[in-house]
Design an enzyme around this catalytic site. Structure first.
Site, PDB file in Angstrom:
ATOM      1  N   ASP A  25       0.820  -1.221   0.000  1.00  6.09           N
ATOM      2  CA  ASP A  25       0.000   0.000   0.000  1.00  6.09           C
ATOM      3  C   ASP A  25       0.854   1.272   0.000  1.00  6.09           C
ATOM      4  OD1 ASP A  25      -2.332   1.427  -0.036  1.00  6.09           O
ATOM      5  OD2 ASP A  25      -2.811   1.145   2.081  1.00  6.09           O
ATOM      6  N   TRP A  30       3.212   7.829  -2.390  1.00  6.63           N
ATOM      7  CA  TRP A  30       4.659   7.878  -2.647  1.00  6.63           C
ATOM      8  C   TRP A  30       4.947   8.757  -3.862  1.00  6.63           C
ATOM      9  CZ3 TRP A  30       7.710   6.347  -6.823  1.00  6.63           C
ATOM     10  CH2 TRP A  30       9.077   6.204  -6.568  1.00  6.63           C
ATOM     11  N   ASN A  73     -10.964  -2.128  -5.548  1.00  2.00           N
ATOM     12  CA  ASN A  73     -10.135  -1.147  -6.270  1.00  2.00           C
ATOM     13  C   ASN A  73     -10.695  -0.744  -7.643  1.00  2.00           C
ATOM     14  OD1 ASN A  73      -6.993  -2.386  -4.898  1.00  2.00           O
ATOM     15  ND2 ASN A  73      -8.190  -0.608  -4.273  1.00  2.00           N
ATOM     16  N   ARG A 192       1.735  -4.764   6.247  1.00  2.00           N
ATOM     17  CA  ARG A 192       1.082  -3.702   5.468  1.00  2.00           C
ATOM     18  C   ARG A 192       1.918  -2.432   5.560  1.00  2.00           C
ATOM     19  NH1 ARG A 192      -5.188  -2.281   4.388  1.00  2.00           N
ATOM     20  NH2 ARG A 192      -4.804  -0.587   2.928  1.00  2.00           N
TER      21      ARG A 192
HETATM   22  C1  IPE Z   1      -5.874  -2.155  -0.472  1.00  2.00           C
HETATM   23  O1  IPE Z   1      -6.152  -1.187  -1.387  1.00  2.00           O
HETATM   24  C2  IPE Z   1      -5.509  -3.379  -1.145  1.00  2.00           C
HETATM   25  C3  IPE Z   1      -4.257  -3.292  -1.881  1.00  2.00           C
HETATM   26  C4  IPE Z   1      -3.192  -2.684  -1.477  1.00  2.00           C
HETATM   27  C5  IPE Z   1      -4.276  -3.991  -3.117  1.00  2.00           C
HETATM   28  P1  IPE Z   1      -6.440   0.286  -0.841  1.00  2.00           P
HETATM   29  O2  IPE Z   1      -5.186   1.016  -0.629  1.00  2.00           O
HETATM   30  O3  IPE Z   1      -7.439   0.873  -1.772  1.00  2.00           O
HETATM   31  O4  IPE Z   1      -7.069  -0.017   0.584  1.00  2.00           O
HETATM   32  P2  IPE Z   1      -8.316   0.530   1.292  1.00  2.00           P
HETATM   33  O5  IPE Z   1      -9.484   0.085   0.464  1.00  2.00           O
HETATM   34  O6  IPE Z   1      -8.104   2.004   1.346  1.00  2.00           O
HETATM   35  O7  IPE Z   1      -8.312  -0.107   2.631  1.00  2.00           O
HETATM   36  C1  IPE Z   2      -1.421   0.259  -3.440  1.00  2.00           C
HETATM   37  O1  IPE Z   2      -1.156   1.606  -3.460  1.00  2.00           O
HETATM   38  C2  IPE Z   2      -1.576  -0.335  -4.809  1.00  2.00           C
HETATM   39  C3  IPE Z   2      -2.954  -0.674  -5.184  1.00  2.00           C
HETATM   40  C4  IPE Z   2      -3.992  -0.731  -4.396  1.00  2.00           C
HETATM   41  C5  IPE Z   2      -3.181  -0.979  -6.571  1.00  2.00           C
HETATM   42  P1  IPE Z   2      -2.348   2.651  -3.518  1.00  2.00           P
HETATM   43  O2  IPE Z   2      -2.728   2.850  -4.930  1.00  2.00           O
HETATM   44  O3  IPE Z   2      -3.465   2.204  -2.627  1.00  2.00           O
HETATM   45  O4  IPE Z   2      -1.698   3.966  -2.972  1.00  2.00           O
HETATM   46  P2  IPE Z   2      -2.283   4.956  -1.885  1.00  2.00           P
HETATM   47  O5  IPE Z   2      -2.676   4.123  -0.711  1.00  2.00           O
HETATM   48  O6  IPE Z   2      -3.468   5.603  -2.514  1.00  2.00           O
HETATM   49  O7  IPE Z   2      -1.182   5.899  -1.601  1.00  2.00           O
HETATM   50 MG    MG Z   3      -3.935   2.527  -0.667  1.00  2.00          MG
END
Ligand code: IPE
Ligand code: IPE
Ligand code: MG
Length: 239
Positions: A25, A30, A73, A192
């Protein structure tokens, strides 16, 4: 391999988790912090997946699972989802062509809504690594634990209906064997990144007894030192 293990050991006896599951995550944040679009972070996030796969394999981890896309997602912008899906195609091709360490790649999750190109690449990669006897690398893509459990319930009902299963046979082992992770050990350690302390619908059944380790660092910055800290935490004996 030996030097990595020695480095981790620090002179002590240390237990390596059999199954490590990582919620990758913080890719978007980043990138944003650096003034780049979120997609830049997703691209950068593939590097630690490769590095940590190699490290875990060298340490003797049996199963490594990365959560890269949840069933939730899909609610992101079309552009971001489209970028991710194309990145996953490249990622599976790379995994297949560079499959090192005798690693066996598996997809966990559902194929609904995935492009036929991505489904093909996933299948090809699974097929070409299926006889490998090293670490199992699960890619949780379009994965959601609740939808997995719903499918398990349906499949169990079906098997009862057609007379292949008796209700009295339902126990923890049987349910585990209906999961995507059938035959694999439960998760010992969940990691995580990015400071979020949530499970986000990830391996709810399989991680019922696992330890959880969190870091504030974003996924693209995750490296061997984080992995070592997480494994050390896994080794802390509860009082
Ligand atoms: C969490 O995705 C699952 C992955 C990292 C693939 P998100 O970053 O969207 O998490 P939530 O839904 O905010 O908890
Ligand atoms: C995790 O990073 C990757 C995926 C869920 C695809 P995020 O895309 O959730 O990044 P943040 O949490 O929004 O920074
Ligand atoms: Mg995220």
């Amino acid at each position: 391999m030996i030097s990595l293990t020695k480095d981790l050991l620090d002179g002590d006896r240390i237990k390596i988790p059999k199954h490590i599951a990582i919620i990758c995550d913080g890719n978007g944040r980043w990138a944003k912090k650096k003034g780049f679009p979120r997609t830049f972070g997703h691209k950068a996030g593939t590097k630690p997946i490769e590095n940590i796969t190699r490290d875990c394999s060298e340490l003797g981890v049996k199963v490594l699972t990365f959560y890269v896309f949840s069933t939730e997602n899909w609610s992101r912008s079309y552009e971001e989802v489209d970028f991710l899906m194309k990145l996953f195609v490249e990622f599976f091709i790379k995994l297949r062509n560079e499959a090192r360490e005798n690693i066996r790649v598996k997809h966990i999750g559902i194929t609904d809504n995935l492009s036929s190109e991505l489904i093909d690449e996933i299948k090809r990669t699974e097929k070409s690594t299926e006889n490998n006897s090293g670490m199992i690398l699960n890619i949780a893509l379009n994965y959601g634990s609740r939808s997995e459990i719903i499918n398990v319930a349906k499949n169990i009902m079906h098997d009862i209906d057609v007379g292949n299963l008796n209700v009295d046979k339902i126990n923890e082992d049987l349910i585990s064997n209906y999961m995507f992770t059938s035959g694999l050990p439960d998760v010992d350690l969940v990691i995580r990144t990015s400071g979020e302390m949530r499970i986000s619908n990830f391996l709810l059944w399989q991680s019922a007894k696992s330890k959880l380790w969190f870091t504030n660092d974003f996924w693209p910055d995750f490296n061997y030192n984080h992995l070592k800290e997480a494994i050390k935490y896994f080794n802390v004996v509860d009082s």
